[in-house]
Design an enzyme around this catalytic site. Sequence first.
Site: not given
Ligand code: SAH
Length: 334
Positions: A151-152, A104, A97, A84, A206-208, A325, A108, A111, A183, A282
């Site tokens: 993907g990472e 992946c 994007c 995508e 991606s800290l979160h 995503c 997470c 995701c 990212s 999301n």
């Molecule tokens: N693997 C990489 C890049 C892809 S994800 C990473 O982890 O950064 C890109 C961003 O979207 C990351 O910050 C990820 O944590 C976030 N993300 C993934 N799923 C999401 C969702 N459902 N809602 C909001 N952010 C999301």
Amino acid sequence: MTIEEIKTLMESWGEKAFRAPQIFDWLHGKKVKSIGEMSNLPLALREKLEQETALATLTLHTRQISRDGTRKYLFLLPDHQAVESVLMQYDYGNTLCISSQVGCRMGCHFCASTIGGLVRNLLPGEMLEQIYRVEEEAGLNINHIVVMGTGEPLDNLENLIRFIRLLSDPKGKKLSQRNITVSTCGLVPEIYQLAEEKLGITLALSLHAPEDALRQTMMPIAKRYTIAETLAACDAYFQATGRRMSYEYSLVRGVNDMPQQAQALAQLLIDRNAHVNLIPVNPVAERAYETSREESVARFQKILEKNGINATIRKKMGADIDGACGQLRRRLME
Ligand code: SAH
């Protein structure tokens, strides 16, 4: 391949070196979809290229257009896998994007891209093609790339670096590295490796979560590397490249969106030259995470700003087409 690598290949075939910039221009300037179209090459060379090399092009499977102009693309790869890409049109330009892997393996919990695990890495050409094909289809120029799709990217580091070099090549699309953001969920050794490449790109982490225990409930990678180790790698990245770090924080209702967590995040980042991107999560059908209330998001941002930390809320785009995503690809797989 870089021009230099094509040159070496040509010489090993007994061909003239000037064929290399010609071929490079067909690929990255004129963006042809087949070797047969490279009309200034002798037929024998075209045949040899057909036999010995592969020009992997993507084919468009689905395109969705949102009311806000966001376009979401699902491309098929030569091996029938799917990726995508999402085009977002802003006042300051067009951002694409892109995906860096099929699936992946980072797992997470919020995701959708990781649900089926990792299928394979994307090649540099398959990352470039997402850009070339969207530009062709939408009839516009893309000036920002975010590697934030499926993907990472640091789990596919060698191909990622090659992709960035080709994308910014003066004989190719010439995209400034300043307009590229990668990212990562925080692969610490790879952040150090990337820093050594001294690219001019922005790295987003991606800290979160502001503490390890909470981060571990959201992201398996947090069990491998502590926040302290990860931020130390980000500091090293900033020192090596001079590029300010960006931190992503996806807000989940009742999980990581409370005021004390905003305070804790501010403490972590206060002495760092950092930008925070707040992303109301999301919702993904397969996952139980709920998005933060608007008031919680605003309150979170305010606390960060009060502490002198620059924080923006990611504007929701394409909400009426699959937002989260990896959802288009998920649907194809069903
Ligand atoms: N693997 C990489 C890049 C892809 S994800 C990473 O982890 O950064 C890109 C961003 O979207 C990351 O910050 C990820 O944590 C976030 N993300 C993934 N799923 C999401 C969702 N459902 N809602 C909001 N952010 C999301």
